[in-house]
Design a protein around this motif. Structure first.
Motif, PDB file in Angstrom:
ATOM      1  N   GLY B 406      56.336  42.514  40.033  1.00  0.00           N
ATOM      2  CA  GLY B 406      55.678  41.290  40.501  1.00  0.00           C
ATOM      3  C   GLY B 406      54.242  41.176  40.006  1.00  0.00           C
ATOM      4  O   GLY B 406      53.786  40.089  39.638  1.00  0.00           O
ATOM      5  N   ALA B 407      53.534  42.312  39.957  1.00  0.00           N
ATOM      6  CA  ALA B 407      52.127  42.268  39.543  1.00  0.00           C
ATOM      7  C   ALA B 407      51.993  41.834  38.085  1.00  0.00           C
ATOM      8  O   ALA B 407      51.047  41.123  37.722  1.00  0.00           O
ATOM      9  CB  ALA B 407      51.480  43.637  39.752  1.00  0.00           C
ATOM     10  N   VAL B 433      48.206  44.367  46.641  1.00  0.00           N
ATOM     11  CA  VAL B 433      47.207  45.417  46.882  1.00  0.00           C
ATOM     12  C   VAL B 433      47.169  45.798  48.360  1.00  0.00           C
ATOM     13  O   VAL B 433      47.052  46.973  48.716  1.00  0.00           O
ATOM     14  CB  VAL B 433      45.804  44.947  46.424  1.00  0.00           C
ATOM     15  CG1 VAL B 433      44.750  46.002  46.752  1.00  0.00           C
ATOM     16  CG2 VAL B 433      45.799  44.643  44.925  1.00  0.00           C
ATOM     17  N   ARG B 434      47.303  44.815  49.224  1.00  0.00           N
ATOM     18  CA  ARG B 434      47.193  45.064  50.670  1.00  0.00           C
ATOM     19  C   ARG B 434      48.505  45.507  51.309  1.00  0.00           C
ATOM     20  O   ARG B 434      48.529  45.858  52.487  1.00  0.00           O
ATOM     21  CB  ARG B 434      46.711  43.784  51.372  1.00  0.00           C
ATOM     22  CG  ARG B 434      45.301  43.368  51.013  1.00  0.00           C
ATOM     23  CD  ARG B 434      44.929  42.081  51.747  1.00  0.00           C
ATOM     24  NE  ARG B 434      43.577  41.657  51.471  1.00  0.00           N
ATOM     25  CZ  ARG B 434      42.497  42.148  52.075  1.00  0.00           C
ATOM     26  NH1 ARG B 434      42.623  43.084  52.986  1.00  0.00           N
ATOM     27  NH2 ARG B 434      41.296  41.703  51.760  1.00  0.00           N
ATOM     28  N   ARG B 443      50.313  49.531  44.167  1.00  0.00           N
ATOM     29  CA  ARG B 443      49.145  48.855  44.753  1.00  0.00           C
ATOM     30  C   ARG B 443      47.910  49.038  43.857  1.00  0.00           C
ATOM     31  O   ARG B 443      47.146  48.100  43.643  1.00  0.00           O
ATOM     32  CB  ARG B 443      48.873  49.395  46.154  1.00  0.00           C
ATOM     33  CG  ARG B 443      49.993  49.075  47.144  1.00  0.00           C
ATOM     34  CD  ARG B 443      49.745  49.762  48.473  1.00  0.00           C
ATOM     35  NE  ARG B 443      48.572  49.228  49.148  1.00  0.00           N
ATOM     36  CZ  ARG B 443      47.947  49.828  50.156  1.00  0.00           C
ATOM     37  NH1 ARG B 443      48.389  50.995  50.599  1.00  0.00           N
ATOM     38  NH2 ARG B 443      46.889  49.269  50.709  1.00  0.00           N
ATOM     39  N   LEU B 444      47.724  50.259  43.342  1.00  0.00           N
ATOM     40  CA  LEU B 444      46.577  50.497  42.459  1.00  0.00           C
ATOM     41  C   LEU B 444      46.677  49.686  41.170  1.00  0.00           C
ATOM     42  O   LEU B 444      45.691  49.158  40.668  1.00  0.00           O
ATOM     43  CB  LEU B 444      46.480  51.996  42.126  1.00  0.00           C
ATOM     44  CG  LEU B 444      45.825  52.854  43.197  1.00  0.00           C
ATOM     45  CD1 LEU B 444      46.012  54.335  42.879  1.00  0.00           C
ATOM     46  CD2 LEU B 444      44.333  52.527  43.302  1.00  0.00           C
ATOM     47  N   ASP B 445      47.902  49.614  40.667  1.00  0.00           N
ATOM     48  CA  ASP B 445      48.111  48.830  39.450  1.00  0.00           C
ATOM     49  C   ASP B 445      47.750  47.357  39.703  1.00  0.00           C
ATOM     50  O   ASP B 445      47.049  46.728  38.893  1.00  0.00           O
ATOM     51  CB  ASP B 445      49.574  48.955  39.019  1.00  0.00           C
ATOM     52  CG  ASP B 445      49.890  48.080  37.822  1.00  0.00           C
ATOM     53  OD1 ASP B 445      49.413  48.414  36.720  1.00  0.00           O
ATOM     54  OD2 ASP B 445      50.588  47.067  37.984  1.00  0.00           O
ATOM     55  N   ALA B 446      48.189  46.834  40.830  1.00  0.00           N
ATOM     56  CA  ALA B 446      47.870  45.442  41.168  1.00  0.00           C
ATOM     57  C   ALA B 446      46.358  45.267  41.339  1.00  0.00           C
ATOM     58  O   ALA B 446      45.779  44.258  40.901  1.00  0.00           O
ATOM     59  CB  ALA B 446      48.604  45.035  42.447  1.00  0.00           C
ATOM     60  N   TYR B 447      45.726  46.268  41.954  1.00  0.00           N
ATOM     61  CA  TYR B 447      44.269  46.209  42.142  1.00  0.00           C
ATOM     62  C   TYR B 447      43.537  46.132  40.801  1.00  0.00           C
ATOM     63  O   TYR B 447      42.617  45.334  40.610  1.00  0.00           O
ATOM     64  CB  TYR B 447      43.808  47.433  42.942  1.00  0.00           C
ATOM     65  CG  TYR B 447      42.318  47.552  43.054  1.00  0.00           C
ATOM     66  CD1 TYR B 447      41.586  46.640  43.811  1.00  0.00           C
ATOM     67  CD2 TYR B 447      41.622  48.564  42.398  1.00  0.00           C
ATOM     68  CE1 TYR B 447      40.207  46.735  43.906  1.00  0.00           C
ATOM     69  CE2 TYR B 447      40.254  48.669  42.483  1.00  0.00           C
ATOM     70  CZ  TYR B 447      39.550  47.747  43.237  1.00  0.00           C
ATOM     71  OH  TYR B 447      38.180  47.840  43.312  1.00  0.00           O
TER      72      TYR B 447
END
Lengths: 154, 470
Positions: B406-407, B433-434, B443-447
């Motif tokens: 998705g990211a 991320v959240r 999450r880190l990748d999305a961040y």
């Protein structure tokens, strides 16, 4: 640490031939092999040169060829049947194949005040994905406290 | 002022300057780099022609220095002029460049002197002039090719001479000359075309220890291939150069377009045997994609399907009528639920497909990686409308068909869309991320993907893997 993660897109996937988590039926004695990062230029290039006119004919002088699209395949591991006793090749994650759009621009030459025609690329996102493999032990290691991945790279 | 008009006006100024310059070269006045047009001088006898830049008028321009008895520039004077040409090039001063080049390129015999100078020891001691010499050579070859009525075979002769002397030059100059040959173009495309194939092959044969230095010169030689009698030469290239990707690409492209029934099986076999040479594999796949008949190329690439060949599939997808062949192959594979990697790569070429078709593939293909590919193809090609975005978003929602990626899609939308859709894509990334249910790496990748698109402090207090990200 965060920077390290930024270059990878991790997606844990079950190991190949894992047989629903009970382990492979027979050890293939194979390991994964390193594949370096690869850049690939695509499309019809144009030359980023200085445009001049001589005797009425328009010419472009100097500059490199600039392809409109550049793909980046990250470094990863693949399975090519390399023999390695006691291990098998397993899927580790999926990584993005990124794309940049490129065009001619004038880039400054540091300290000279000059600008030279150059091909400048900007990130345009993810074009696709490729699968990254790893080497796994067919049987759990005898010592406790470690994972089953050998972590070995060819 | 139009480009053509500016060129003629600048040319007039050049003639005015150079009429004087050739008489007393060492006192050639410095020009400003403003590129301001100068009035044509009656001394050149060319003003009438310059004011009416019709094709017929081109050859009436009497360039200074073209008189057979005018002295050729050499030695320090030549080096000075070459250095000035390089400075004008670096400054991007087209008018100055035109003025300075006109004097040198008007007489092909002057180019022999430039080539002599370049091969002499003087060139190594004058790096700026040396670079300027390459500018002159490039301009001369390009001009001579465009104006055979005026310059005859001067362009071909100059290229042949430079090819013959390539190995005489120091290595850095060799590389520079090769790059020049790769980019210099005439009216019909690259100058270094089939006319020079025989000579390049002879040079390779004459200098076996340096044979690979000639390989990049063959990059464009294959263009315009058609003469059956040349095929043997390409066949020889293919057989000789099986470990050099560029040579293979060049030779194979010609062979595949001329006799695909013979060389496509050979190419596929060659590909299969080159599993550990990524560059060679790319060269083979690109040759097939670009040169084999579209139907054959599609089938062949599907057969060879390899995730490292997005580029080859993109080349295939850009060919006329490839869309139908690609759709047929995809449908056939889907019907049998076969070869998901090939399906994924075929979908990556569907950049011109309707959005609803790509969303349909994303929602229907049994392999989630093919589904992800469909959404990437849709989102990377440009603006996405809000209705399609909502459908795509739904596919990635909790319990949706596509569990991963998705990211990547959200970032593509962020890069290529605008307005509310763009805002929604940013919100999607922030959500990932959240999302405490997602893995830390996701999450880190999305961040990493979203942080340059949000205000500092957006993630204040958010913890990933036990660490506060802001």
């Amino acid at each position: 640490m965060l920077v390290l993660f930024s270059t990878l897109f991790f997606m844990p996937i079950l190991p190949l031939d894992a047989g629903g988590g009970v382990g492979p039926p027979a050890c293939p004695n194979e390991r994964a092999c390193d594949v370096g990062v690869k850049f690939e230029e695509q499309g019809t290039p144009r030359t980023c040169g200085v445009g001049i006119s001589l005797f009425g004919f328009d010419l472009s002088i100097g500059g490199d060829e600039c392809y409109p699209m550049r793909l980046t395949y990250p470094a990863h591991q693949e399975c090519h049947g390399k023999r390695n006793v006691g291990t098998y090749c397993a899927v580790e994650q999926v990584q993005p194949v990124s794309v940049e759009h490129c065009d001619c621009s004038r880039a400054a030459v540091l300290g000279t005040g000059f600008t030279l025609p150059d091909c400048v690329c900007t990130a345009a996102g993810t074009l696709g994905t490729l699968t990254d493999y790893k080497t796994e032990n067919c049987a759990p290691p005898p010592v406790q406290g470690g994972g089953s991945s050998t972590g070995g790279r060819s | 002022m139009s480009r053509a008009r500016r060129g003629w006006v600048a040319g007039a100024g050049a003639l005015a300057t150079l009429a004087v310059a050739l008489a007393t070269w060492s006192t050639l006045p410095e020009r400003t780099s403003s590129g301001a047009p100068r009035a044509p001088s009656a001394a050149t006898g060319a003003s009438a022609s310059l004011d009416s830049p019709s094709p017929d008028a081109r050859h009436t321009v009497a360039a200074p220095g073209t008189a057979p008895d005018a002295p050729l520039l050499d030695g320090a004077e030549l080096a000075d002029l070459l250095a000035r040409i390089q400075r004008a090039y670096e400054a991007g001063d087209a008018s100055e460049l035109e003025a300075l080049l006109t004097a040198l390129v008007a007489r092909p015999e002057q180019l022999d002197v430039v080539a002599d100078w370049l091969a002499s020891a003087h060139a190594a001691r004058a790096p700026e002039a040396c670079l300027g010499a390459f500018v002159v050579l490039e301009a001369a070859i390009g001009l001579y090719e465009r104006d055979p009525a005026r310059f005859g075979r001067a362009g071909v002769a100059l290229v042949e001479r430079l090819l013959d002397e390539l190995l005489v030059l120091p290595e850095d100059m060799q590389a520079r000359l090769v790059r020049l040959f790769q980019r210099v173009r005439g009216p019909n495309g690259p100058v270094l075309d089939l006319r020079f194939l025989r000579r390049i092959l002879d040079l390779r044969a004459a200098h076996p220890a340096d044979a690979e230095r000639f390989v990049p010169l063959l990059a464009h030689v294959a263009q315009g291939f058609g003469a059956a009698e040349r095929r043997e030469e390409f066949q020889r290239l293919f057989l000789e150069g099986q470990d050099d990707p560029l040579l293979v690409k060049c030779a194979l492209s010609s062979l595949l377009s001329g006799a695909p029934e013979v060389f496509l099986p050979l190419a596929e076999d060659f590909y299969a045997r080159s599993a550990e040479d990524a560059r060679l594999r790319s060269a083979i796949a690109q040759s097939i994609a670009a040169s084999a008949p579209v139907e054959d190329a599609t089938r062949s690439l599907v057969h060879l399907a390899d995730e490292a060949q997005y580029g080859a599939f993109a080349t295939l997808g850009s060919r006329p009528s490839a869309g139908e062949a690609i759709a047929r192959e995809y449908d056939a594979l889907l019907a049998e639920n076969a070869n998901p990697v090939a399906r994924k790569l075929l979908v990556s070429t569907m950049r011109d497909e309707r959005a609803e078709v790509l969303v349909g593939i994303a929602g229907m293909d049994p392999d989630p990686m093919v589904g992800l590919q469909a959404t990437l193809t849709l989102s990377v090609r440009g603006e996405m409308d809000s209705a399609r975005f909502a459908e795509v978003r739904e596919l990635f929602s909790s319990g949706g068909r596509l569990p991963h990626g998705g990211a990547l899609v959200a970032e593509n939308v962020l890069l290529h869309s605008s307005g509310a859709v763009r805002d929604s894509a940013r919100a999607w990334l922030v959500e990932i991320v959240r999302d405490g249910r997602a893995t830390d790496v996701v999450r880190l990748d999305a961040y990493q993907r979203v942080r340059r698109w949000v205000e500092p402090g957006t993630f204040r207090g958010v913890q990933i893997g036990g660490r506060v990200v802001e």
